[in-house]
Design an enzyme around this catalytic site. Structure first.
Site, mmCIF file in Angstrom:
data_model
loop_
_atom_site.group_PDB
_atom_site.id
_atom_site.type_symbol
_atom_site.label_atom_id
_atom_site.label_comp_id
_atom_site.label_asym_id
_atom_site.label_seq_id
_atom_site.Cartn_x
_atom_site.Cartn_y
_atom_site.Cartn_z
ATOM 1 N N TYR A 30 -14.054 10.155 -1.966
ATOM 2 C CA TYR A 30 -13.221 10.049 -3.233
ATOM 3 C C TYR A 30 -13.146 10.561 -4.352
ATOM 4 O O TYR A 30 -11.894 11.355 -4.695
ATOM 5 C CB TYR A 30 -13.266 8.985 -3.386
ATOM 6 C CG TYR A 30 -12.889 7.751 -2.288
ATOM 7 C CD1 TYR A 30 -11.967 7.132 -2.384
ATOM 8 C CD2 TYR A 30 -14.075 7.196 -0.554
ATOM 9 C CE1 TYR A 30 -11.081 5.758 -1.148
ATOM 10 C CE2 TYR A 30 -13.565 6.191 -0.406
ATOM 11 C CZ TYR A 30 -11.913 5.883 -0.281
ATOM 12 O OH TYR A 30 -10.972 4.897 0.712
ATOM 13 N N ARG A 88 0.883 -1.485 -0.119
ATOM 14 C CA ARG A 88 -0.054 0.373 -0.196
ATOM 15 C C ARG A 88 0.826 1.208 -0.273
ATOM 16 O O ARG A 88 0.383 2.468 -0.454
ATOM 17 C CB ARG A 88 -1.107 0.153 1.323
ATOM 18 C CG ARG A 88 -1.920 0.943 1.508
ATOM 19 C CD ARG A 88 -2.411 1.708 2.478
ATOM 20 N NE ARG A 88 -3.194 3.007 2.469
ATOM 21 C CZ ARG A 88 -4.436 2.359 3.558
ATOM 22 N NH1 ARG A 88 -4.484 1.752 4.528
ATOM 23 N NH2 ARG A 88 -4.922 3.896 3.600
ATOM 24 N N HIS A 146 -16.457 4.063 -4.534
ATOM 25 C CA HIS A 146 -15.925 5.190 -4.507
ATOM 26 C C HIS A 146 -15.385 5.991 -4.981
ATOM 27 O O HIS A 146 -15.189 7.068 -6.307
ATOM 28 C CB HIS A 146 -13.615 4.601 -4.096
ATOM 29 C CG HIS A 146 -13.146 4.194 -3.002
ATOM 30 N ND1 HIS A 146 -12.460 3.430 -2.939
ATOM 31 C CD2 HIS A 146 -14.550 3.636 -2.004
ATOM 32 C CE1 HIS A 146 -12.460 3.029 -1.581
ATOM 33 N NE2 HIS A 146 -13.788 3.036 -1.074
ATOM 34 N N ASN A 184 -10.223 -3.769 -1.404
ATOM 35 C CA ASN A 184 -10.372 -2.994 -2.513
ATOM 36 C C ASN A 184 -9.614 -3.548 -2.854
ATOM 37 O O ASN A 184 -8.590 -3.820 -3.181
ATOM 38 C CB ASN A 184 -9.801 -1.216 -2.041
ATOM 39 C CG ASN A 184 -11.596 -1.465 -1.041
ATOM 40 O OD1 ASN A 184 -11.917 -1.108 -1.673
ATOM 41 N ND2 ASN A 184 -11.023 -0.516 0.076
#
Length: 421
Positions: A244, A90, A194, A144
């Site tokens: 988002y 990430r 999102h 996700n």
């Protein structure tokens, strides 16, 4: 009732456990299996989970295992909340796109594509093993990027529904502002995962009074502040965009901002270390306050509600989920995955009708759906050219020079997770 959580060793799992314990009348879980290959942290999380159940008087049994097949065997539903590559991957998703002047984020843009490429093959393998072990089990995906992952699952014929906490977060926030119970608030929530807008906020149900104009008039500053968007923008739209959308509506500002501070992944990694130390305390028998800063607010309530509805319990009949379009948004393919209010029961989720969308929203939804088509193709078949095309199609990239450079960076940073690279 047996549920399995794949990625059960996540530091966020105690939030889910707390929801299962508090809402046991809605979802009477008899056995909950936490599945995770990281045995050390799994035991810490599992220990706290058992203490939370005990403190709240939940009679269910909590089992921990690193054996996926054993963990999902006989499960009525399997919740997916895994992160391939962990916070280290990430952190890369959130940093290397910035080198090209593009947003670094783990669910959208170049970083979101990287996450999709790592994640889709792993999730599909898990789903196939679930189907072999228990073909009747529902798969609830919180992993996700939810839209792309859910589409991969549905395309492969799995019984799957995608879940995100954005809508329930808005529902709770608006209910507090209106001084009503969350169950009284119905959102006209439309878009992709999102990439959504609240087009209306109705009291009492889908046909109730729309109080969104009242909310914006009386609480516009607070709403815009939470979104980190200008009040003027929210007023001119007349709707509430997901936070988002800031990556799209204020892209360059966000890139400058991200370049001046540590990544969110670095913040979360430090938080996780502290949380695991807390979880090791045998006296701790409730979720710590620090967990509230971890992200994913109200995930447990949304997960309980969805699982209950799918399994024939007392969950709400209408919920915001990620499911197949099936003509709901006529400008998208039927098999596109959209995030809208849907009627949920033991047969799955069927989207409710939505009004015709303003081109301002429909255009961006169509654009990102085209990117998701290409992203899923790259995740399933691999290849540098497919990655490049997905990046070129993304509205947060969209230029040849950027797409070319980002393709090389994505592959270099993710080679160990890409079988074809």
């Amino acid at each position: 009732m047996k549920l399995a959580v794949v990625g059960g060793g996540s530091t966020y799992t105690p939030e889910l456990i707390d929801g299962f314990a508090r809402l046991r009348d809605t979802l009477p879980v008899e056995e909950l299996v936490l599945v995770d290959p990281a045995a050390d942290r799994l035991e810490l999380v599992g220990g706290l989970a058992r203490r939370i159940f005990a403190r709240q008087g939940h009679p269910g049994k909590i089992v921990t295992t690193s054996d996926l097949d054993a963990g999902v065997a006989g499960a009525d539903a399997v919740l997916l909340q895994l992160r391939v590559g962990g916070q280290a991957a990430r952190n890369q998703d959130e940093t290397w796109p910035l080198e090209c002047g593009c947003v670094g984020q783990e669910t959208t843009g170049a970083g979101g594509l990287a996450k999709a490429l790592r994640t889709v093959p792993v999730v599909l393998d898990i789903a196939e093993r679930v189907r072999r072990t228990n073909p009747d089990a529902w798969i609830i995906d919180f992993t996700n990027p939810v839209g792309i992952v859910t589409r991969a699952l549905l395309q492969a014929g799995h019984k799957a529904v995608g879940l995100c906490n954005v809508a329930i977060g808005f529902q709770r926030k608006f209910a507090a502002l209106l001084d009503v119970t969350p169950g009284e608030v119905h959102l006209d929530h439309v878009g992709l995962n999102h990439l959504t807008w609240e087009l209306g906020v109705r009291l009492g149900g889908p046909d109730g009074e729309d109080v969104l104009p009242k909310l914006l008039a009386e609480h516009g500053d607070a709403i815009a502040g939470d979104l980190r968007m200008p009040r003027q923008l929210v007023d001119r739209l007349g709707v509430v965009p997901s936070y988002y959308l800031r990556y799209f509506y204020a892209h360059d500002e966000v890139v400058r901002e991200l370049g001046t501070k540590p990544s969110r992944a670095a913040e979360v990694a430090a938080m996780e270390k502290e949380l695991l130390e807390m979880y090791s305390d045998p006296a701790l028998d409730e979720k710590p306050a620090l967990l509230g800063k971890r992200g994913g607010a109200f995930y447990s309530e949304a997960a309980v509600d969805l699982a209950s509805a799918l399994l024939g319990g007392g969950g709400s009949a209408v919920q915001v989920v990620n499911t197949s379009n099936r003509g709901t948004l006529p400008f998208l393919p039927d098999d596109a995955v959209i995030e809208v209010q849907a009627r949920v029961d033991g047969t799955g989720a069927v989207p409710l009708a939505v009004p015709a969308l303003d081109p301002l929203y429909a255009g961006l939804i169509g654009h990102v759906t085209a990117y998701e088509d290409l992203a899923l193709d790259a995740a399933l078949r691999g290849g540098r050219d497919r990655v490049f095309k997905a990046l070129l199609a993304h509205p947060l990239v969209g230029q040849f020079e950027y797409a070319e450079a980002l393709t090389d960076k994505l592959i270099a940073h993710n080679r160990e997770h890409l079988a074809w690279a």
